[in-house]
Design an enzyme around this catalytic site. Sequence first.
Site, short mmCIF file in Angstrom:
data_model
loop_
_atom_site.label_atom_id
_atom_site.label_comp_id
_atom_site.label_asym_id
_atom_site.label_seq_id
_atom_site.Cartn_x
_atom_site.Cartn_y
_atom_site.Cartn_z
N SER A 128 -29.28 -37.76 -7.03
CA SER A 128 -28.77 -37.49 -8.48
C SER A 128 -29.27 -36.16 -9.13
O SER A 128 -30.39 -36.00 -9.23
CB SER A 128 -29.37 -38.42 -9.28
OG SER A 128 -28.60 -39.78 -8.73
N ASN A 155 -38.33 -40.15 -14.72
CA ASN A 155 -38.56 -40.85 -15.64
C ASN A 155 -39.80 -41.72 -15.14
O ASN A 155 -39.94 -41.90 -14.10
CB ASN A 155 -37.55 -41.76 -16.13
CG ASN A 155 -36.99 -42.50 -14.97
OD1 ASN A 155 -36.53 -42.26 -13.93
ND2 ASN A 155 -37.54 -43.86 -15.12
N HIS A 190 -22.23 -37.60 -9.09
CA HIS A 190 -22.40 -37.46 -7.79
C HIS A 190 -21.25 -36.72 -7.33
O HIS A 190 -20.09 -37.55 -6.88
CB HIS A 190 -22.66 -38.85 -7.00
CG HIS A 190 -23.81 -39.70 -7.49
ND1 HIS A 190 -24.91 -39.77 -6.71
CD2 HIS A 190 -24.07 -40.16 -8.77
CE1 HIS A 190 -25.82 -40.57 -7.38
NE2 HIS A 190 -25.27 -40.58 -8.55
N ALA A 210 -33.95 -39.08 -7.04
CA ALA A 210 -34.46 -39.05 -8.58
C ALA A 210 -35.09 -40.60 -8.44
O ALA A 210 -34.58 -41.47 -7.94
CB ALA A 210 -33.54 -38.91 -9.34
N TYR A 259 -25.33 -50.11 -4.41
CA TYR A 259 -25.07 -50.61 -5.70
C TYR A 259 -23.63 -50.18 -5.90
O TYR A 259 -23.11 -50.83 -7.01
CB TYR A 259 -26.00 -50.42 -6.61
CG TYR A 259 -25.87 -48.65 -7.32
CD1 TYR A 259 -25.10 -48.07 -7.93
CD2 TYR A 259 -27.26 -48.07 -6.77
CE1 TYR A 259 -24.97 -46.78 -8.14
CE2 TYR A 259 -27.22 -46.80 -7.37
CZ TYR A 259 -26.19 -45.90 -7.82
OH TYR A 259 -26.26 -44.74 -8.09
N GLU A 260 -23.16 -49.25 -5.41
CA GLU A 260 -21.56 -48.98 -5.52
C GLU A 260 -20.45 -50.05 -5.07
O GLU A 260 -19.49 -49.83 -5.33
CB GLU A 260 -21.14 -47.59 -4.96
CG GLU A 260 -22.02 -46.38 -5.69
CD GLU A 260 -21.54 -45.10 -5.16
OE1 GLU A 260 -20.54 -44.57 -5.24
OE2 GLU A 260 -22.75 -44.52 -4.35
N HIS A 295 -29.68 -43.17 -17.68
CA HIS A 295 -29.27 -42.33 -16.62
C HIS A 295 -28.95 -40.90 -17.04
O HIS A 295 -29.73 -40.09 -16.51
CB HIS A 295 -27.73 -42.82 -16.21
CG HIS A 295 -27.29 -42.00 -14.95
ND1 HIS A 295 -28.12 -41.96 -13.90
CD2 HIS A 295 -26.29 -41.04 -14.69
CE1 HIS A 295 -27.52 -41.15 -12.94
NE2 HIS A 295 -26.31 -40.70 -13.61
N HIS A 346 -24.32 -45.07 -2.38
CA HIS A 346 -25.38 -46.05 -2.84
C HIS A 346 -24.71 -47.28 -2.62
O HIS A 346 -23.81 -47.76 -2.67
CB HIS A 346 -25.48 -45.84 -4.42
CG HIS A 346 -26.27 -44.49 -4.63
ND1 HIS A 346 -25.74 -43.55 -4.95
CD2 HIS A 346 -27.50 -44.18 -4.85
CE1 HIS A 346 -26.40 -42.64 -5.33
NE2 HIS A 346 -27.50 -42.85 -5.31
N MET A 389 -33.13 -46.26 -5.92
CA MET A 389 -32.09 -47.04 -5.50
C MET A 389 -31.30 -46.39 -4.30
O MET A 389 -30.24 -46.37 -4.14
CB MET A 389 -30.88 -47.31 -6.58
CG MET A 389 -31.44 -47.69 -7.97
SD MET A 389 -30.12 -47.81 -9.11
CE MET A 389 -31.32 -48.01 -10.73
N SER A 390 -32.18 -45.66 -3.42
CA SER A 390 -31.45 -44.97 -2.33
C SER A 390 -32.70 -44.67 -1.40
O SER A 390 -33.61 -45.41 -1.37
CB SER A 390 -31.01 -43.62 -2.85
OG SER A 390 -32.13 -42.73 -3.18
N1 HPA Z 1 -35.78 -47.00 -11.50
C1 HPA Z 1 -34.80 -47.29 -10.26
N2 HPA Z 1 -34.28 -46.25 -9.98
C2 HPA Z 1 -34.34 -45.01 -10.52
C3 HPA Z 1 -35.22 -44.83 -11.52
C4 HPA Z 1 -36.08 -46.02 -11.92
O1 HPA Z 1 -36.80 -46.17 -13.22
N3 HPA Z 1 -35.36 -43.50 -12.18
C5 HPA Z 1 -34.35 -43.02 -11.31
N4 HPA Z 1 -33.69 -43.84 -10.34
#
Ligand code: HPA
Length: 270
Positions: free
Chosen positions: A27, A232, A58, A110, A82-83, A244, A80, A208-209
């Site tokens: 990302s 973050n 993406h 990320a 989750y998609e 996001h 991903h 998540m990847s």
């Molecule tokens: N959690 C899960 N996935 C993420 C995060 C997070 O804080 N930041 C970027 N991808």
Amino acid sequence: MTQLKETTTYLQGKITTQPQIGLILGSGLGMLADEIENPTKIKYEEIPGFPVSTVEGHAGQLVIGTLQGVEVIAMQGRFHYYEGHGLDAVTFPVRVMKELGVDKLIVTNAAGGVDRTLEPGDLMLITDHINNTGQNPLIGANVSEHGVRFPDMSTAYDRELQQVAKQAAEKLNLTLKEGVYVWNTGPSYETPAEIRMLDIIGGDAVGMSTVPEVTVARHAGIKCVGISCISNMAAGILDQPLTHDEVIETTEKVRESFLQFVKQLIQDIG
Ligand code: HPA
């Protein structure tokens, strides 16, 4: 013909180079693919057997060409779990890369910082991972031509490549943190209690990847090196909600150092 063979043959018909290094760009980090020279760009939706990416931000294409004098194949945007894609689909491009001749993979993402010594904007070398999902892309009949039934994961992230990454960071005078990446499926971010748990079990960053792709790469005998951009602090560490937008904003801020670093890494590996 198997799907893998069909896809590989299709791509071989489009390219003149033989990529050595695979790149999966997470990302907000996809712009590295824009720097590839003499690029062949092929949108995922044009590639037989490829799933189609759905998430905003993406871009979905393969970019094949030369970067720092090295033949590379980049995924500008990944799939991903989750998609709604199955893990077969999520990891299919890694199988294709292997067929095209890739033997080393650079994965980027990320991630949320779990360890309190991390800060948004940090780059973190992934030293190991925790699959916190109960899912595994290798579940099902093993295809022995692809790899062994019970692949070793003790060096999921290649030690030599980690050394190369650290030296690349030194050359650029760039601080490279290190830590363990935890894979959660998402798409919801974690609760503060979940983040406390991940901290206790040895996680430093969460995302998540990456873990599905690295699992399949290791099955296929591809050496991996992983870089997380800490976008973050994970939930509950700061008194603010996660969005996001924040993830994308931070990755944009570190864009330049990330680009320089991964380019140096490619040059030093190649
Ligand atoms: N959690 C899960 N996935 C993420 C995060 C997070 O804080 N930041 C970027 N991808």
